[in-house]
Scaffold this motif. Structure first.
Motif, PDB file in Angstrom:
ATOM      1  N   LEU A 188       0.822  -1.209   0.000  1.00  0.00           N
ATOM      2  CA  LEU A 188       0.000   0.000   0.000  1.00  0.00           C
ATOM      3  C   LEU A 188       0.857   1.259   0.000  1.00  0.00           C
ATOM      4  N   LYS A 189       1.975   1.237   0.736  1.00  0.00           N
ATOM      5  CA  LYS A 189       2.880   2.389   0.752  1.00  0.00           C
ATOM      6  C   LYS A 189       3.481   2.626  -0.621  1.00  0.00           C
ATOM      7  N   ILE A 190       3.767   1.537  -1.347  1.00  0.00           N
ATOM      8  CA  ILE A 190       4.304   1.672  -2.703  1.00  0.00           C
ATOM      9  C   ILE A 190       3.329   2.448  -3.575  1.00  0.00           C
ATOM     10  N   TYR A 191       2.056   2.125  -3.496  1.00  0.00           N
ATOM     11  CA  TYR A 191       1.071   2.804  -4.340  1.00  0.00           C
ATOM     12  C   TYR A 191       0.746   4.205  -3.848  1.00  0.00           C
ATOM     13  N   ASP A 192       0.940   4.475  -2.563  1.00  0.00           N
ATOM     14  CA  ASP A 192       0.791   5.854  -2.081  1.00  0.00           C
ATOM     15  C   ASP A 192       1.822   6.764  -2.738  1.00  0.00           C
ATOM     16  N   ALA A 193       2.980   6.199  -3.111  1.00  0.00           N
ATOM     17  CA  ALA A 193       4.034   6.988  -3.761  1.00  0.00           C
ATOM     18  C   ALA A 193       3.648   7.409  -5.175  1.00  0.00           C
ATOM     19  N   VAL A 194       2.607   6.804  -5.755  1.00  0.00           N
ATOM     20  CA  VAL A 194       2.122   7.237  -7.065  1.00  0.00           C
ATOM     21  C   VAL A 194       1.653   8.689  -6.986  1.00  0.00           C
ATOM     22  N   ALA A 195       0.972   9.025  -5.890  1.00  0.00           N
ATOM     23  CA  ALA A 195       0.450  10.384  -5.714  1.00  0.00           C
ATOM     24  C   ALA A 195       1.440  11.304  -5.029  1.00  0.00           C
ATOM     25  N   ASP A 196       2.464  10.747  -4.388  1.00  0.00           N
ATOM     26  CA  ASP A 196       3.425  11.568  -3.632  1.00  0.00           C
ATOM     27  C   ASP A 196       4.817  10.965  -3.768  1.00  0.00           C
TER      28      ASP A 196
END
Length: 384
Positions: free
Chosen positions: A9-17
């Protein structure tokens, strides 16, 4: 050994940030008892190429990495080329160990760059391509402490599971990275993007969408919102896949380093390429878990800008073929290209077929998706 749900989930949060990447890469490194991770890219200008760091784990400073690359450019170029050659032997994202760099440990340690790294506490490395359509981008590397050996089978297995998620996040994070160069965030500047973006909450309800997504939704029979405000797709097969991606984070990142998924036909000669990623937490939304999603939708009939020189070099396209690719990037259909060039549609179809063969694309739409991976500009011009 598998990554936990929070890591994915943290990996995909990096898509926006994109600012999350240094700590995130360090967390990935720690899970395989590594010193750190670095993502490189080749930047090309005419016949020259420069090895640059896209992002590195928080263990490193970009200044120190830049000095190292400048000092050992020839050695690192050799190593990068060897890692690339072995990585390209498979469509899967797998790390290549540094035994490909030298026949024995003694020979490896005798290499000048490895000798210097060893003095800094690093001996072994493993690397692989996250994008095998465009090997210049997203070259992942992990560095190991001099007191230990190479990655174990379990550690390699962990990386083989986590890296497809990293690859997808880097791929979909490019528009956000371009916004970040303007000191703008995804949610604050969504309307600057030429692709459609829609943020959904945990129930799939629309929270916010940009101008391009609204245009696509009103122009094509692909998306709609039901009475409760939930975003849905008209076609049952795509609606089923859409729900699958929202139901389990492990369903993402399954397409390896060549993610050529087919697009949805919106109308004749118009296709929408749709991607979905989880959005677990975002400082723009608040400190609590959001557990929603980002939906990206690219209209392949719209003009795109890409670095056609890199595309030509990567796939050996002729000057005529690259000229045709540029016309396709303008959003022109084969019939429109034929009319403008005063050629028959059959001739243009044959030329496009040759391009598809050389680029290993099954359809024209896949080729458009491929072009978007070669330096596409996702930002609207000031007067658009």
């Amino acid at each position: 050994m598998e990554p936990d749900r929070d890591t994915v989930l943290k990996i995909y949060d990096a898509v926006a940030d994109a600012s999350l990447w240094p700590d995130l890469l360090q967390d990935i490194a720690n899970q395989v008892d590594a010193v750190g991770c670095i993502v490189f890219e080749w930047q090309r200008r005419e016949l020259e190429r420069k090895l640059a760091v896209t992002v590195a784990s928080s263990y490193y400073t970009l200044t120190d990495l830049g000095k190292y690359i400048a000092r050992f450019f020839e050695e690192e170029s050799r190593d990068q080329d060897l890692f690339e050659a072995h990585s390209l032997q498979s469509d899967q994202i797998e790390l290549v160990q540094d035994d490909v760099l030298a026949p024995t440990i003694e020979d490896l340690r005798a290499l000048s760059n490895v000798s210097t790294l060893e003095k800094l506490g690093i001996r072994h490395r493993a690397a692989g391509l996250l994008n095998k359509d465009n090997p210049s981008q997203f070259r992942f590397s992990v560095q190991l402490d001099a007191s230990r050996g190479r990655l174990s089978a379990d550690e390699l297995g962990f990386m083989q599971i986590v890296l497809p998620h990293v690859a997808k996040a880097f791929h979909l994070g490019r528009p956000t990275s371009q916004l970040a160069l303007e000191h703008r965030s995804l949610l604050a500047a969504m309307d600057r993007l030429i692709i459609g973006v829609c943020i959904l909450d945990s129930k799939g309800n629309v929270v916010v969408e940009n101008e391009e997504f609204r245009r696509q939704r009103s122009s094509y029979r692909v998306f709609y919102t039901d009475a409760s405000g939930t975003l849905r797709l008209y076609k049952p097969g795509w609606e089923q896949r859409f729900e699958m991606l929202k139901s389990d984070v492990s369903n993402h990142g399954k397409f390896g380093a060549r993610p050529r998924k087919e697009a949805i036909a919106a109308e004749e000669d118009v296709f929408l390429c749709i991607e979905v990623v989880p959005l677990h937490r975002s400082h723009e939304i608040g400190s609590k878990s959001f557990d929603g999603f980002i939906v990206y939708s690219s209209d392949t009939s719209q003009p795109i800008k890409c670095q056609t020189g890199l595309l030509q070099s990567a796939f050996g396209l002729s000057n005529t073929e690259i000229s045709l690719a540029e016309a396709i990037a303008q959003g022109l259909t084969n019939r429109q290209i034929a009319e403008r060039r005063e050629r028959s549609v059959a001739t243009i179809n044959a030329q496009v077929k040759s391009i598809l063969s050389k680029t290993n694309c099954a359809t024209r739409t896949q080729f458009v998706r491929l072009m978007m991976g070669f330096g596409a500009d996702y930002l609207k011009k000031a007067n658009q």
